[in-house]
Design a protein around this motif. Structure first.
Motif, PDB file in Angstrom:
ATOM      1  N   ASP A   1      -6.122 -19.446 -11.250  1.00 24.79           N
ATOM      2  CA  ASP A   1      -6.822 -20.726 -11.433  1.00 24.79           C
ATOM      3  C   ASP A   1      -5.946 -21.794 -12.081  1.00 24.79           C
ATOM      4  O   ASP A   1      -6.442 -22.828 -12.533  1.00 24.79           O
ATOM      5  CB  ASP A   1      -8.103 -20.554 -12.275  1.00 24.79           C
ATOM      6  CG  ASP A   1      -9.132 -19.687 -11.563  1.00 24.79           C
ATOM      7  OD1 ASP A   1      -9.185 -19.765 -10.321  1.00 24.79           O
ATOM      8  OD2 ASP A   1      -9.848 -18.951 -12.240  1.00 24.79           O
ATOM      9  N   GLU A   2      -4.640 -21.546 -12.138  1.00 23.82           N
ATOM     10  CA  GLU A   2      -3.737 -22.528 -12.713  1.00 23.82           C
ATOM     11  C   GLU A   2      -2.754 -23.026 -11.664  1.00 23.82           C
ATOM     12  O   GLU A   2      -2.326 -22.274 -10.785  1.00 23.82           O
ATOM     13  CB  GLU A   2      -2.963 -21.932 -13.897  1.00 23.82           C
ATOM     14  CG  GLU A   2      -3.830 -21.627 -15.109  1.00 23.82           C
ATOM     15  CD  GLU A   2      -3.000 -21.167 -16.297  1.00 23.82           C
ATOM     16  OE1 GLU A   2      -1.757 -21.153 -16.176  1.00 23.82           O
ATOM     17  OE2 GLU A   2      -3.596 -20.836 -17.335  1.00 23.82           O
ATOM     18  N   ARG A   3      -2.395 -24.283 -11.770  1.00 19.27           N
ATOM     19  CA  ARG A   3      -1.417 -24.881 -10.860  1.00 19.27           C
ATOM     20  C   ARG A   3      -0.021 -24.339 -11.175  1.00 19.27           C
ATOM     21  O   ARG A   3       0.348 -24.205 -12.343  1.00 19.27           O
ATOM     22  CB  ARG A   3      -1.441 -26.403 -11.016  1.00 19.27           C
ATOM     23  CG  ARG A   3      -0.399 -27.139 -10.161  1.00 19.27           C
ATOM     24  CD  ARG A   3      -0.426 -28.621 -10.534  1.00 19.27           C
ATOM     25  NE  ARG A   3       0.481 -29.403  -9.704  1.00 19.27           N
ATOM     26  CZ  ARG A   3       1.782 -29.566  -9.946  1.00 19.27           C
ATOM     27  NH1 ARG A   3       2.335 -28.954 -10.984  1.00 19.27           N
ATOM     28  NH2 ARG A   3       2.520 -30.326  -9.160  1.00 19.27           N
ATOM     29  N   THR A   4       0.722 -23.999 -10.137  1.00 16.23           N
ATOM     30  CA  THR A   4       2.122 -23.598 -10.313  1.00 16.23           C
ATOM     31  C   THR A   4       3.006 -24.519  -9.483  1.00 16.23           C
ATOM     32  O   THR A   4       2.566 -25.151  -8.526  1.00 16.23           O
ATOM     33  CB  THR A   4       2.355 -22.141  -9.850  1.00 16.23           C
ATOM     34  OG1 THR A   4       2.079 -22.048  -8.442  1.00 16.23           O
ATOM     35  CG2 THR A   4       1.485 -21.165 -10.614  1.00 16.23           C
ATOM     36  N   TYR A   5       4.236 -24.578  -9.882  1.00  9.18           N
ATOM     37  CA  TYR A   5       5.233 -25.365  -9.127  1.00  9.18           C
ATOM     38  C   TYR A   5       6.512 -24.542  -9.144  1.00  9.18           C
ATOM     39  O   TYR A   5       7.345 -24.662 -10.040  1.00  9.18           O
ATOM     40  CB  TYR A   5       5.447 -26.738  -9.770  1.00  9.18           C
ATOM     41  CG  TYR A   5       6.295 -27.673  -8.915  1.00  9.18           C
ATOM     42  CD1 TYR A   5       5.836 -28.118  -7.682  1.00  9.18           C
ATOM     43  CD2 TYR A   5       7.550 -28.085  -9.347  1.00  9.18           C
ATOM     44  CE1 TYR A   5       6.602 -28.969  -6.903  1.00  9.18           C
ATOM     45  CE2 TYR A   5       8.327 -28.936  -8.576  1.00  9.18           C
ATOM     46  CZ  TYR A   5       7.855 -29.374  -7.353  1.00  9.18           C
ATOM     47  OH  TYR A   5       8.613 -30.209  -6.567  1.00  9.18           O
ATOM     48  N   ASP A   6       6.639 -23.651  -8.140  1.00  4.31           N
ATOM     49  CA  ASP A   6       7.717 -22.669  -8.163  1.00  4.31           C
ATOM     50  C   ASP A   6       8.426 -22.582  -6.817  1.00  4.31           C
ATOM     51  O   ASP A   6       8.118 -23.320  -5.877  1.00  4.31           O
ATOM     52  CB  ASP A   6       7.155 -21.295  -8.567  1.00  4.31           C
ATOM     53  CG  ASP A   6       7.038 -21.146 -10.074  1.00  4.31           C
ATOM     54  OD1 ASP A   6       7.918 -21.666 -10.797  1.00  4.31           O
ATOM     55  OD2 ASP A   6       6.065 -20.523 -10.536  1.00  4.31           O
ATOM     56  N   TYR A   7       9.367 -21.632  -6.754  1.00  2.13           N
ATOM     57  CA  TYR A   7      10.279 -21.535  -5.615  1.00  2.13           C
ATOM     58  C   TYR A   7       9.619 -20.948  -4.368  1.00  2.13           C
ATOM     59  O   TYR A   7       8.699 -20.123  -4.447  1.00  2.13           O
ATOM     60  CB  TYR A   7      11.483 -20.667  -5.973  1.00  2.13           C
ATOM     61  CG  TYR A   7      12.425 -21.314  -6.954  1.00  2.13           C
ATOM     62  CD1 TYR A   7      13.248 -22.374  -6.566  1.00  2.13           C
ATOM     63  CD2 TYR A   7      12.493 -20.861  -8.270  1.00  2.13           C
ATOM     64  CE1 TYR A   7      14.117 -22.963  -7.469  1.00  2.13           C
ATOM     65  CE2 TYR A   7      13.355 -21.454  -9.182  1.00  2.13           C
ATOM     66  CZ  TYR A   7      14.159 -22.506  -8.775  1.00  2.13           C
ATOM     67  OH  TYR A   7      15.022 -23.096  -9.667  1.00  2.13           O
ATOM     68  N   THR A   8      10.141 -21.359  -3.231  1.00  6.10           N
ATOM     69  CA  THR A   8       9.806 -20.755  -1.941  1.00  6.10           C
ATOM     70  C   THR A   8      10.884 -19.745  -1.600  1.00  6.10           C
ATOM     71  O   THR A   8      12.088 -20.051  -1.650  1.00  6.10           O
ATOM     72  CB  THR A   8       9.735 -21.820  -0.840  1.00  6.10           C
ATOM     73  OG1 THR A   8       8.673 -22.727  -1.135  1.00  6.10           O
ATOM     74  CG2 THR A   8       9.509 -21.184   0.525  1.00  6.10           C
ATOM     75  N   LEU A   9      10.478 -18.531  -1.263  1.00  8.03           N
ATOM     76  CA  LEU A   9      11.401 -17.467  -0.870  1.00  8.03           C
ATOM     77  C   LEU A   9      11.327 -17.278   0.635  1.00  8.03           C
ATOM     78  O   LEU A   9      10.234 -17.202   1.203  1.00  8.03           O
ATOM     79  CB  LEU A   9      11.045 -16.159  -1.566  1.00  8.03           C
ATOM     80  CG  LEU A   9      12.012 -14.999  -1.294  1.00  8.03           C
ATOM     81  CD1 LEU A   9      13.175 -15.044  -2.272  1.00  8.03           C
ATOM     82  CD2 LEU A   9      11.298 -13.655  -1.379  1.00  8.03           C
ATOM     83  N   ALA A  10      12.477 -17.218   1.294  1.00 12.34           N
ATOM     84  CA  ALA A  10      12.520 -16.961   2.734  1.00 12.34           C
ATOM     85  C   ALA A  10      12.953 -15.525   2.991  1.00 12.34           C
ATOM     86  O   ALA A  10      13.856 -15.013   2.329  1.00 12.34           O
ATOM     87  CB  ALA A  10      13.498 -17.922   3.414  1.00 12.34           C
TER      88      ALA A  10
ATOM     89  N   HIS B   1       8.150 -16.856 -10.821  1.00 13.44           N
ATOM     90  CA  HIS B   1       8.681 -18.116 -10.308  1.00 13.44           C
ATOM     91  C   HIS B   1       8.789 -18.185  -8.778  1.00 13.44           C
ATOM     92  O   HIS B   1       9.528 -19.001  -8.243  1.00 13.44           O
ATOM     93  CB  HIS B   1      10.041 -18.435 -10.940  1.00 13.44           C
ATOM     94  CG  HIS B   1       9.994 -18.455 -12.441  1.00 13.44           C
ATOM     95  ND1 HIS B   1       9.189 -19.325 -13.152  1.00 13.44           N
ATOM     96  CD2 HIS B   1      10.627 -17.670 -13.362  1.00 13.44           C
ATOM     97  CE1 HIS B   1       9.354 -19.100 -14.444  1.00 13.44           C
ATOM     98  NE2 HIS B   1      10.207 -18.103 -14.603  1.00 13.44           N
ATOM     99  N   ILE B   2       8.067 -17.333  -8.060  1.00 13.68           N
ATOM    100  CA  ILE B   2       7.949 -17.459  -6.605  1.00 13.68           C
ATOM    101  C   ILE B   2       6.470 -17.556  -6.270  1.00 13.68           C
ATOM    102  O   ILE B   2       5.686 -16.682  -6.635  1.00 13.68           O
ATOM    103  CB  ILE B   2       8.581 -16.251  -5.869  1.00 13.68           C
ATOM    104  CG1 ILE B   2      10.089 -16.215  -6.096  1.00 13.68           C
ATOM    105  CG2 ILE B   2       8.282 -16.332  -4.363  1.00 13.68           C
ATOM    106  CD1 ILE B   2      10.768 -15.001  -5.486  1.00 13.68           C
TER     107      ILE B   2
END
Length: 512
Positions: free
Chosen positions: A449-458, A493-494
C-alpha cells in the motif's frame, strides 16, 4: 585427420562468413577462414581439398572490389562460390553480371536441375535464402545453370569438369531448407572429404602446437571463471603443466558466489597454480561515473592487463599471456572488413605496451558448442562446461549506466534467482543463455500500500546454435511468473520485471 582433409574459406566480408565455417565444421570437416587477398603461396601451403568463396557487401564491378588471385582456379581444387563469391567467379572466368530487375532478399522458391552433383538428393523444389541485387548474366565458358528462382535464372551455376560451382543463395543459413545437404554434397561428393574433424583431434593438435610455441617459457592465463577461459586453462595445463600460472582476477563484477567456486574447482580439482587477485575496489573506482558501454569494456580490458602485469612481476619472468578468445568474440570485435559491433575485453582494449612476449589464444577458431565439447574431452566436469556464458567485463555490461556496489548487489541476487528457477524448471540445457540486466530506468510501483520508485529489471533468454544469430527463448509464462514474484519479493529496489523478446539480429545477446 589427414593432411589434406581441410577446406579453405576465403573471406570477402559478408555477414554469414562465420556461419559457413560453423556449418562445415558440423559436417566433420576442418576449415579455416583467411582473407580474400591471401597469397597463392599461403594457399598452396595450406593445401586445401576444397575452397569456398563467401558472400560480401561489395559489388563485383565497383572499383576496389575484393578479388582473390585468379590462379586459385588453376589449382584443380573444387571451388564453391556463395552469393558475391559466385558473381566474382563468373567475372574472373570471363562471364558477366548485372543488376537484377527485382532485388531478392529473404526466402525464395528454388528449382534445381537434378543432374547436378551439388543438388544430389535435394528436393527439386525447396526454399532458399537470397540476399542480392546483382546476379550472373552471361555464364563463363564451360558453365551451365543448375538452379533458378522466380527472379533469378542463375541461382546456381557450375562447371562440373573443373569442379567449379556457384550459388546465388546462402546454403549456410537455416532458412535454406536443403542447405545442409547442399554443403554436404560439396564437401563429401565433390571434394571427396569425410567426417574426420573432432574435438579429440583438435585437442591433440592444439596441445602439441602449444608445447612447441611455449617451449620452456612460462604462461600467464587470464582466468575469468567462464567456460572459455576454464577450457583454455585445462588445454594449456595439459600442454605445459606447471609452466602455466592462472591469475584469477576477482574484479567485483562476478555472479553470486562465483569467485569461490572458480577457485575451488580449478585450483583443488585440477591442481592448477592459481593466484587470486582481489581488486574489486580498484575496478569500481576506475568505473566510477562511466556510463558508455564501450568505455566500460576498454577500462576493464586495460585494468585486466595491468593486473596481469603486476602479478607476473611477483612470480618472475612470464613469456606468454593466454586468453579464452573464441570466434564470436573475434567477429563481433571486427573481422576483416566487418563492422565493429562491440569490442570484447580479450580482443579489444589492449594497452599499447604489454609486458608479455606474445598472446596465446588456443580457442580462437572455435564456436561455443565446440569449446564445450573440447572441455568434456579434456575431462572438465559437466557443471563447469555447461555453465552459462559470461562476458569478460562481467556484470559491468549487465548494469546499464553507472556501476555501483549497490547496483551490483541487486543484480547478483536477481540473476541468481532467475538462473535457479530456470534450472528448477529443467530448461537450463534448452536455453543457450539466460541472465538478468539491471536497467537504469526507474518507475513507480506499489508495495504494501506504499508508493515505490525503484529499478526495472530485464530478463533475457536466447536459443542459438552458434551465438552468431539467436532467437529469444519462449520461456513458459508460469516460470516467468515465479521468477518475477521471487525477485520483487526477495530483492530490494526492484519493482518491475520485463522480458526481452528481441532476436539477434537486430539486437545482440548482451544488452551492452
Amino acid at each position: 585427420m589427414s593432411e589434406r582433409s581441410r577446406v579453405l574459406i576465403l573471406d570477402f566480408g559478408g555477414q554469414y562468413n562465420l556461419l559457413i565455417a560453423r556449418r562445415v565444421r558440423e559436417r566433420g570437416v576442418y576449415c579455416e577462414i583467411k582473407p580474400y587477398n591471401t597469397t597463392m603461396e599461403e594457399i598452396r601451403q595450406f593445401a586445401p581439398s576444397g575452397i569456398i568463396f563467401t558472400g560480401g557487401p561489395s559489388t563485383v564491378y565497383e572499383e576496389g572490389a575484393p578479388k582473390c588471385d585468379p590462379a586459385v582456379f588453376e589449382m584443380g581444387v573444387p571451388v564453391l562460390g556463395i552469393c558475391y563469391g559466385q558473381q566474382l567467379m563468373t567475372l574472373m572466368l570471363g562471364g558477366t553480371c548485372k543488376a537484377g530487375q527485382v532485388r531478392e532478399y529473404g526466402k525464395a522458391e528454388l528449382w534445381h536441375n537434378s543432374s547436378s552433383l551439388l543438388f544430389e538428393g535435394v528436393r527439386q523444389q525447396s526454399v532458399c535464402w537470397m540476399s542480392h541485387t546483382i546476379s550472373v548474366d552471361q555464364l563463363p565458358e564451360g558453365f551451365v545453370t543448375s538452379a533458378k528462382t522466380k527472379d533469378c535464372p542463375t541461382a546456381a551455376i557450375e562447371n562440373p569438369e573443373r569442379k567449379l560451382y556457384g550459388v546465388q543463395f546462402h546454403p549456410e543459413v537455416m532458412h535454406t531448407e536443403e542447405g545442409t545437404l547442399i554443403l554436404e554434397n560439396f564437401l563429401y561428393k565433390i571434394c571427396g572429404l569425410s567426417s574426420e574433424w573432432t574435438m579429440a583431434a583438435y585437442s591433440k593438435q592444439a596441445i602439441e602446437e602449444i608445447r612447441q610455441k611455449v617451449g620452456n617459457g612460462r604462461v600467464l592465463l587470464a582466468l575469468s571463471g567462464g567456460v572459455d577461459s576454464s577450457v583454455a586453462a585445462a588445454l594449456i595445463s595439459q600442454a605445459v603443466g606447471n609452466q602455466l600460472t592462472c591469475v584469477f582476477v576477482d574484479h567485483g563484477l562476478l555472479r553470486k558466489d562465483e569467485g569461490d567456486m572458480v577457485e575451488k574447482i580449478m585450483g583443488e580439482k585440477f591442481d592448477m597454480n592459481i593466484i587470486r587477485a582481489n581488486v574489486q575496489d580498484r575496478f569500481l573506482t576506475k568505473l566510477q561515473g562511466v556510463t558508455d558501454p564501450e568505455q566500460k569494456r576498454k577500462i576493464i580490458g586495460e585494468e585486466f592487463i595491468r593486473v596481469f602485469e603486476e602479478e607476473s612481476r611477483k612470480i618472475g619472468a612470464v613469456d606468454f599471456l593466454a586468453q579464452g578468445t573464441i570466434y564470436p568474440d573475434v567477429v563481433e570485435s571486427g573481422l576483416g572488413k566487418s563492422a565493429v559491433i562491440k569490442s570484447h575485453h580479450n580482443v579489444g582494449g589492449l594497452p599499447d605496451h604489454v609486458d608479455f612476449k606474445e598472446i596465446i589464444e588456443p580457442l580462437r577458431l572455435l564456436f561455443k558448442d565446440e569449446v564445450r565439447a573440447l572441455g568434456l574431452e579434456l575431462g572438465l566436469p559437466e557443471e563447469l562446461v555447461w555453465r552459462q556464458p559470461f562476458p569478460g567485463p562481467g556484470l559491468a555490461v549487465r548494469v546499464i549506466g553507472e556501476i555501483t556496489a549497490d547496483k551490483l548487489a541487486i543484480l547478483r541476487e536477481a540473476d541468481a534467482i532467475f538462473r535457479e528457477e530456470i534450472a528448477n524448471a529443467k530448461l537450463d540445457r534448452d536455453i543457450n543463455q539466460y541472465f538478468a540486466v539491471l536497467t537504469n530506468m526507474r518507475s513507480v510501483g506499489v508495495m504494501g500500500d506504499e508508493r515505490t520508485y525503484d529499478y526495472t529489471l530485464a530478463l533475457r533468454g536466447v536459443v542459438t546454435s552458434d551465438f552468431m544469430t539467436a532467437d529469444w527463448a519462449r520461456i513458459p509464462y508460469d516460470v516467468l511468473e515465479k521468477v518475477s514474484n521471487r525477485i520483487v519479493n526477495e530483492v530490494p529496489h526492484i519493482n518491475r520485471i520485463v522480458y526481452d523478446i528481441t532476436s539477434k539480429p537486430p539486437a545482440t545477446v548482451e544488452w551492452e
